[in-house]
Design an enzyme around this catalytic site. Structure first.
Site, PDB file in Angstrom:
ATOM      1  N   HIS A 273      46.263  44.788  50.400  1.00  0.00           N
ATOM      2  CA  HIS A 273      45.403  45.199  49.271  1.00  0.00           C
ATOM      3  C   HIS A 273      44.084  44.444  49.387  1.00  0.00           C
ATOM      4  O   HIS A 273      43.995  43.269  49.052  1.00  0.00           O
ATOM      5  CB  HIS A 273      46.065  44.883  47.935  1.00  0.00           C
TER       6      HIS A 273
ATOM      7  N   HIS B 207      39.633  44.721  49.018  1.00  0.00           N
ATOM      8  CA  HIS B 207      38.362  45.362  48.698  1.00  0.00           C
ATOM      9  C   HIS B 207      37.287  44.812  49.633  1.00  0.00           C
ATOM     10  O   HIS B 207      37.002  43.610  49.626  1.00  0.00           O
ATOM     11  CB  HIS B 207      37.953  45.079  47.248  1.00  0.00           C
TER      12      HIS B 207
ATOM     13  N   LYS C   4      45.737  55.932  46.428  1.00  0.00           N
ATOM     14  CA  LYS C   4      45.641  54.938  45.351  1.00  0.00           C
ATOM     15  C   LYS C   4      45.515  55.607  43.990  1.00  0.00           C
ATOM     16  O   LYS C   4      44.660  56.464  43.778  1.00  0.00           O
ATOM     17  CB  LYS C   4      44.432  54.025  45.583  1.00  0.00           C
TER      18      LYS C   4
ATOM     19  N   HIS D  32      47.779  50.943  40.529  1.00  0.00           N
ATOM     20  CA  HIS D  32      47.247  49.912  39.632  1.00  0.00           C
ATOM     21  C   HIS D  32      48.012  50.076  38.317  1.00  0.00           C
ATOM     22  O   HIS D  32      47.743  50.979  37.539  1.00  0.00           O
ATOM     23  CB  HIS D  32      45.743  50.091  39.409  1.00  0.00           C
TER      24      HIS D  32
ATOM     25  N   HIS E 149      49.442  44.159  42.938  1.00  0.00           N
ATOM     26  CA  HIS E 149      49.061  42.940  42.203  1.00  0.00           C
ATOM     27  C   HIS E 149      49.850  42.755  40.906  1.00  0.00           C
ATOM     28  O   HIS E 149      49.298  42.685  39.823  1.00  0.00           O
ATOM     29  CB  HIS E 149      47.560  42.907  41.930  1.00  0.00           C
TER      30      HIS E 149
ATOM     31  N   ASP F 250      44.122  41.350  47.063  1.00  0.00           N
ATOM     32  CA  ASP F 250      43.207  41.934  46.082  1.00  0.00           C
ATOM     33  C   ASP F 250      41.879  41.182  46.080  1.00  0.00           C
ATOM     34  O   ASP F 250      41.231  41.053  45.030  1.00  0.00           O
ATOM     35  CB  ASP F 250      43.827  41.952  44.681  1.00  0.00           C
TER      36      ASP F 250
END
Length: 377
Positions: A43, A45, A129, A167, A205, A279
């Site tokens: 995960h 970004h 996602k 999420h 997460h 994350d």
């Protein structure tokens, strides 16, 4: 206790240094280090543009592969867009890097089953996602009708064995921010799993005891969870100690100490249902330190050090390799990495910031001294 037969620790011999003027013991130190299979980050970004170029090496230095989040502006909703984004990432990597970005699509109310087929056929898209609309950064295009408009897509994902990354928070303003994960499990995730028991789902997460219990209750091999370093190392007091701490603000938000301990117990138990997902979410400093600061913690430079500390404190360093390097690829049906990295117990200081011509990025544990240092084996 760390077993020498499992992790070959390198111990330096005690050296007695004789000074001609002062005949005494000058130094006696013990250094511990061990190697593990190169980890992946399930995960991550990376953003785009200048921010991508600034942060990508922090991940590629420590991880072999990473699941790349699609919440750009505009979001990555098509396979062709994911392929273009992948090329941008590869272009931004150091020339000698072997890092592999594993792309994802951003699920919307208008995603089609045909797009899922294209994604699977592409060989570069590995998951889809789910962002409930408004749940986190750049999620305004997210799903509003999962069990209505998205139903054909979910059915196709089962057929294509395409994982759904979730999420796991509801966004209703009536639900307390600290309860959004539990309510999501009750109202969305549990019904989803009952309706699609063969759908592979990663609850990303996770932050609560409720999430741990839910993942452990599901059929093995179909539901798993990623856990971040911040949710293992920090609790919600970290948002307010010494004043408001914007660089500890993330979504899902940090929770009570009882929840943190439950996460630590889960990841250090040896269960293959839990695996690494940092994350890591970089923002320029001014976008964090402002009246309406962005959610996200930039942890890529410190993630492995933080995980190692958590596992060491739990007396479970022998479980670290499975969490970082085995459970993730096994769930995704991908081969494990063959290269190694080394973790050495030696103090190192985290930079206070990473500065660029366009601004600064503040890392997790900025200015603090950490105990474990990762490096190539």
């Amino acid at each position: 206790m760390l077993k020498a037969s499992f992790f070959p620790c390198k111990v330096t011999s005690l050296q007695f240094v004789t000074n001609r003027q002062q005949n005494h013991l000058k130094a006696a130190r013990t250094k511990m280090e061990f190697s593990i299979t190169e980890p992946d980050d399930w995960h991550l970004h990376l953003r785009d543009g200048e921010l991508l170029e600034a942060v990508v090496s922090h991940s590629s230095n420590h991880f072999g592969r990473a699941i790349i989040m699609p919440n750009l502006k505009p979001p990555v909703t098509k396979t062709v867009e994911a392929m273009a984004y992948r090329e941008s990432i590869l272009k931004a990597l150091p020339e000698t890097s072997s890092f592999t970005p594993l792309m994802t699509l951003y699920l919307t109310d208008t995603t089609t089953p045909h797009e899922i087929k294209l994604a699977r056929e592409s060989g570069v898209v590995f998951a889809v996602k789910l962002y409930p609309a408004g749940a986190t950064t750049n999620s305004q295009h997210g799903v509003t009708d999962l069990f209505g408009k998205c139903l054909p897509v979910l059915e196709e994902m089962v057929q294509q064995n395409m994982p759904l990354l979730v999420h796991g928070e509801v966004t209703s303003p009536e639900v307390d921010v600290f309860d959004r994960e539990k309510v999501f499990i009750d109202e969305v995730l549990s019904p989803l799993i009952r309706k699609f028991p063969r759908l592979k789902v990663v609850m990303e997460h996770i932050t609560t005891t409720d999430a741990v219990k839910f993942v452990e209750s599901c059929n093995d091999g179909f539901v798993a969870a990623t856990v971040t370093p911040q949710h293992l190392a920090l609790n919600r007091n970290s948002l307010f100690q010494g004043g408001l701490q914007p660089h500890n603000y993330c979504l899902p938000i940090l929770k009570r100490e009882t929840h943190r301990k439950a996460l630590v117990s889960a990841v250090t138990s040896g269960s293959k249902r839990f695996f690494i997902g940092t994350d890591s979410a970089p923002h320029e400093r001014r976008n964090k330190e402002c009246p309406c600061g962005c959610a996200g913690i930039f942890n890529a430079p410190v993630a492995l050090s933080a995980y190692a500390k958590v596992f060491e404190e739990a007396g479970a360093l022998d479980k670290l390799e499975a969490f970082t390097s085995f459970n993730g690829p096994d769930f995704y049906g991908l081969p494990r990495n063959t290269s190694k990295i080394k973790l050495t117990k030696t103090p190192w200081k985290v930079p206070a910031s990473y500065s660029y011509s366009w601004g600064d990025i503040i890392p997790m544990f900025a200015g603090e001294t950490l105990e474990w240092l990762p490096s190539p084996a």
